[in-house]
Motif scaffolding. Structure first.
Motif, PDB file in Angstrom:
ATOM      1  N   GLY A 199     -23.546  -7.418  14.957  1.00 13.52           N
ATOM      2  CA  GLY A 199     -24.281  -8.253  15.999  1.00 13.52           C
ATOM      3  C   GLY A 199     -23.507  -9.592  16.199  1.00 13.52           C
ATOM      4  O   GLY A 199     -24.121 -10.424  16.798  1.00 13.52           O
TER       5      GLY A 199
ATOM      6  N   SER B 151     -28.721  -8.591  11.190  1.00  9.66           N
ATOM      7  CA  SER B 151     -28.023  -7.228  11.458  1.00  9.66           C
ATOM      8  C   SER B 151     -27.137  -6.798  10.074  1.00  9.66           C
ATOM      9  O   SER B 151     -26.046  -7.479  10.226  1.00  9.66           O
ATOM     10  CB  SER B 151     -27.580  -7.032  12.881  1.00  9.66           C
TER      11      SER B 151
ATOM     12  N   ASN C 235     -28.504  -2.169  10.943  1.00 17.14           N
ATOM     13  CA  ASN C 235     -29.988  -2.313  10.902  1.00 17.14           C
ATOM     14  C   ASN C 235     -30.507  -3.790  10.722  1.00 17.14           C
ATOM     15  O   ASN C 235     -29.798  -4.385  10.204  1.00 17.14           O
ATOM     16  CB  ASN C 235     -30.306  -1.521   9.511  1.00 17.14           C
ATOM     17  N   SER C 236     -31.814  -3.944  11.185  1.00 15.61           N
ATOM     18  CA  SER C 236     -32.278  -5.425  11.210  1.00 15.61           C
ATOM     19  C   SER C 236     -33.066  -5.672   9.757  1.00 15.61           C
ATOM     20  O   SER C 236     -34.039  -4.653   9.484  1.00 15.61           O
ATOM     21  CB  SER C 236     -33.389  -5.552  12.355  1.00 15.61           C
TER      22      SER C 236
END
Length: 809
Positions: free
Chosen positions: A106, A172, A176-177
């Motif tokens: 990100g 991120s 994935n968060s």
């Protein structure tokens, strides 16, 4: 107190009148005390300082062992972790964790981070609480609930600007968060270098009974109050017996299965403990030599002050009063040397840590603290007493009648001469012990450098990459990624060959037990030796120039769809099929997720030093990357140009395949080899520095004694030469005196070195602790240096003009 202050004021006045003497004495002591303070700072930070956890003496590490197969202190599986959590009676809490690589995405440029997947019990077990937010909850140890993380204080400050509102924000990782739920205390990083922590959430499939052998976790536990390490080990022996009974297929009677309990501090420090104590002892020898030098200076100075001392005695000063005065002077010198030494230690500690490199455990905890200051103060006071007491006692024996006669030179009688001789002999003996130690470490290091590692590291660049398993869940996906990336790298200008491997030589190990087709193990059979598990691309052996001895290497034909193939090394062939042809035989490794497929041996390569240059070659099995797949790998590239020039091109090619993946740990393979012997290099260099300083100090001591003897015997030498003695005879007389002292010191030093040699034997490689060549060479070197130190003042004595000398008398 008034008497002490009076003595101190008088001592300062006396020292101001002899600034040269005071400067030399303080500098000699400062070097010795400063070196001791610097080395003690390392010993204190690594060995003596309590671990940065609550009640660290209760913390232990728990390992599994298959001793019959040569597998010691191995990781544990999810099943075993739960057994260790539920079955023991001696443990208050148990936690598990695994080290993984994650990529911070990100951002404009992806950044690789060191992450730990940890059970919710890790922080409570270690006794650590977040300074912001909270710890993990138990319900977050399940897939889908694990999208939370804890930041280390270092990452929070450096990457997120110490944002006080960081809690609840998303980060991120691998696309994935994750939600930040806490920030850990400043300075806490366990294991060392960790950036963040995420919950340990194993997939449901890994909890099936067949996955008991999938060992990838490290386990830390806290003992119950009052439980000793021995009691905990007995409790775990009971647990291991229960596991053997309840799971005979996983822990056979012949496997040597056992559970070991190891203190946390011992595991963290590793094998550096002995080396640090040896270095502290060596630098202590340097301080002793500096003390004897200053003591000799004080003896000579006391002899020159004989008339003053006799006058004070004649006026009523008792011996105790004189001794106190001289000890006060020596203590002032020692404290001044200690203060300057502490300043030198502050300057030198950073250089010392840089010399050690990254191989020192707990390096971040090494600093000059209150304990080091107290150590320096204690050493300074002890030093002042050590080098001041003998000269003080010697000087206080005032000869009133002789000293007060006009023309008397001082109080340096036979007793004083004998004392100076004893001090010089001690210096030579201590210097020889240090020289022997340095010589043994140097020869050991040179022997290690000459070891054939089994591969060619010159011109090879290495780098790491990690594939997120969520984006590359299938073995075929990971295999295809590695194949495509390696192909792009091989097409770069200047690249001779490229490949990937799951683990570089000399950087660690990955053991696997195995089965051999046609050679079944019965219940009483000795298990086959464990082998190193390596996953390699087709050109890996070509990149490292590992010779093929028999059969063929892995090729592109060993693909995901083809029958599994394996290349083994010489040690594996000898261990499994001694005297037989291994080509065409089949083996099956026990992988983390159970038994692997049968693989056919297609080639035999030369042994490679996988565990260390000082370790024997071990059995290795090389499996095809196109058949196994790897989530993490080392890239190895042989280039015709400088390895560093390829870095930008490699990053470009990786981004072309996946823009969210970074290359990290980029280094020439030669530096990897150098790093593997960094601890030995550090020990050798530091001992050589100490030994060089000891030789210089011992030489100065010999020079000083001979020079002072020449001064005292000037009249005698003038008379000898007036009566016909030749210059060569006078020269021989003085040099012979220095040589006798040197040879006596060398003899005593050789005896001490022989006695202490067994302490070094475990730290040497390829050489015996009583190596005669080292002992004789060091003795000859020190004797030669001492001869030069004796010859310089003796030459001045041989040039004495007898007529001038006798007229002066």
């Amino acid at each position: 107190m008034d008497s002490f202050l009076q003595d101190a004021r008088y001592a300062l006045r006396v020292l101001r009148k002899s600034p040269g003497f005071a400067l030399v004495a303080v500098l000699a002591l400062a070097l010795g005390i400063g070196a001791n303070s610097a080395v003690f700072s390392v010993v204190n930070g690594v060995l003596l300082r309590p671990l940065p956890f609550a009640e660290p003496e209760q913390l232990v590490r728990i390992f599994g062992n298959f001793r019959a197969a040569g597998l010691e202190r191995i990781s544990v599986s999810i099943h075993e972790y739960r057994d260790y959590r539920d079955l023991p009676r001696a443990l208050r809490s148990v936690a598990a964790y695994d080290q993984v690589d994650v990529t911070l995405t990100g951002q404009d440029t992806p950044e690789r981070l060191n992450a730990i997947t940890a059970s919710a019990s890790l922080m409570p077990t270690l006794g650590v609480a977040p300074t912001l937010g909270r710890n993990f909850r138990e319900e977050e140890e399940s897939p889908g609930q694990d999208r939370v993380l804890l930041l280390t204080h270092r990452l929070w400050r450096g990457r997120f600007g110490a944002n006080p509102n960081i809690l609840g924000t998303t980060v991120s990782l691998d696309g994935n968060s994750y939600t930040v739920v806490g920030v850990l205390p400043e300075g806490f990083e366990y294991p060392r270098g960790t950036d963040l922590y995420i919950p340990l959430a194993p997939p449901t499939s890994s909890l099936a009974p067949g996955f008991r052998g999938r060992r990838f976790l490290d386990v830390v536990a806290r003992l119950k109050p009052g439980v000793t390490l021995e009691a905990a080990q007995r409790d775990m022996d009971r647990v291991s017996g229960e596991l053997v009974q309840s799971h005979p297929n996983n822990y056979s009677q012949s496997s040597g299965w056992a559970i070991s309990v190891v203190p946390m501090g011992e595991q963290m420090v590793g094998n550096v403990r002995g080396t640090l104590w040896v270095l502290l002892g060596a630098v202590g020898f340097v301080l002793l030599i500096a003390c004897t030098n200053v003591a000799n200076l004080l003896l000579a100075r006391a002899a020159a002050r004989g008339r003053e001392i006799s006058i004070r005695a004649a006026l009523g000063a008792g011996r105790q009063r004189l001794v106190t005065q001289f000890l006060t002077e020596s203590l002032i010198l020692a404290l001044a040397g200690g203060a300057l030494g502490l300043l030198l230690a502050m300057w030198g500690l950073d250089a010392l840590l840089a010399l050690i490199g990254d191989g020192l455990p707990r390096a971040t905890e090494v600093r000059l603290d209150g304990r080091v200051v107290l150590f320096t103060l204690g050493v300074s006071v002890l030093t002042g007493v050590m080098f001041g007491l003998v000269p003080a006692l010697q000087a206080s024996r005032a000869d009133l009648h002789g000293a007060l006669r006009e023309g008397t030179r001082g109080t340096g009688g036979r007793a004083s001469g004998r004392t100076r001789a004893v001090l010089v002999v001690s210096q030579v003996a201590l210097a020889l012990v240090l020289l022997v130690g340095a010589g043994l470490f140097m020869r050991s290091f040179l022997a290690l450098q000459a070891v054939d590692a089994g591969f060619d590291s010159q011109g090879v660049l290495t780098a790491r990459l990690s594939l997120p398993t969520e984006r590359y869940p299938e073995v075929a996906q990971r295999a295809n990624f590695m194949r495509d990336f390696v192909a792009r790298v091989q097409a770069l200008p200047g690249v001779e060959s490229a490949g990937v491997v799951n683990l570089l030589p000399l950087t660690g190990h990955s053991d696997r037990s195995l089965d051999v087709e046609g050679k079944p193990k019965g219940p009483t059979d000795t298990p086959w030796p464990a082998v190193e598990y390596r996953v390699v691309s087709p050109d890996y052996h070509k990149v490292l120039r590992i010779p093929l001895l028999q059969g063929r290497l892995l090729t592109e034909a060993d693909s995901f769809e083809a029958p599994h193939s394996v290349v083994i090394n010489e040690s594996t062939a000898k261990a499994l099929w001694s005297g037989e042809d291994p080509i065409g035989r089949r083996i099956r490794l026990h992988r983390n997720d159970g038994e692997g497929p049968w693989a056919t041996v297609v080639g035999v390569v030369q042994d490679v030093k996988e565990w260390g240059l000082d370790q024997p070659a071990r059995p290795v099995a090389y499996h095809a990357a196109l058949q196994q797949g790897m989530s993490g790998a080392y890239l190895v590239v042989r280039t015709r140009q400088g390895p560093e020039a390829l870095l930008a091109s490699l990053q470009t090619e990786l981004r072309a395949v996946d823009s969210n993946l970074p290359l990290f740990d980029v280094a020439p393979l030669e530096s990897v080899v150098d790093d593997s012997v960094s601890q030995r290099r550090f020990s050798m260099l530091l001992l050589m520095m100490f030994a060089a300083g000891a030789v210089v100090l011992a030489s100065l001591g010999i020079y000083g004694v001979i020079a002072y003897t020449v001064t005292l015997r000037t009249r005698e030498l003038g008379i000898r030469m007036a009566l016909g003695a030749r210059q060569g005879e006078v020269l021989s007389l003085m040099v012979g005196h220095g040589l006798r002292l040197t040879l006596l010191g060398v003899g005593i030093g050789l005896a001490l070195a022989l006695a202490l040699g067994r302490l070094l034997s475990a730290m040497l490689y390829g050489i015996q602790a009583h190596d005669p060549l080292t002992f004789l060479g060091v003795a000859a070197l020190l004797t030669g240096v001492a001869l030069v130190a004796s010859w310089l003042p003796a030459r001045r004595a041989a040039r004495v003009d007898p007529a001038i000398t006798l007229r002066a008398e």
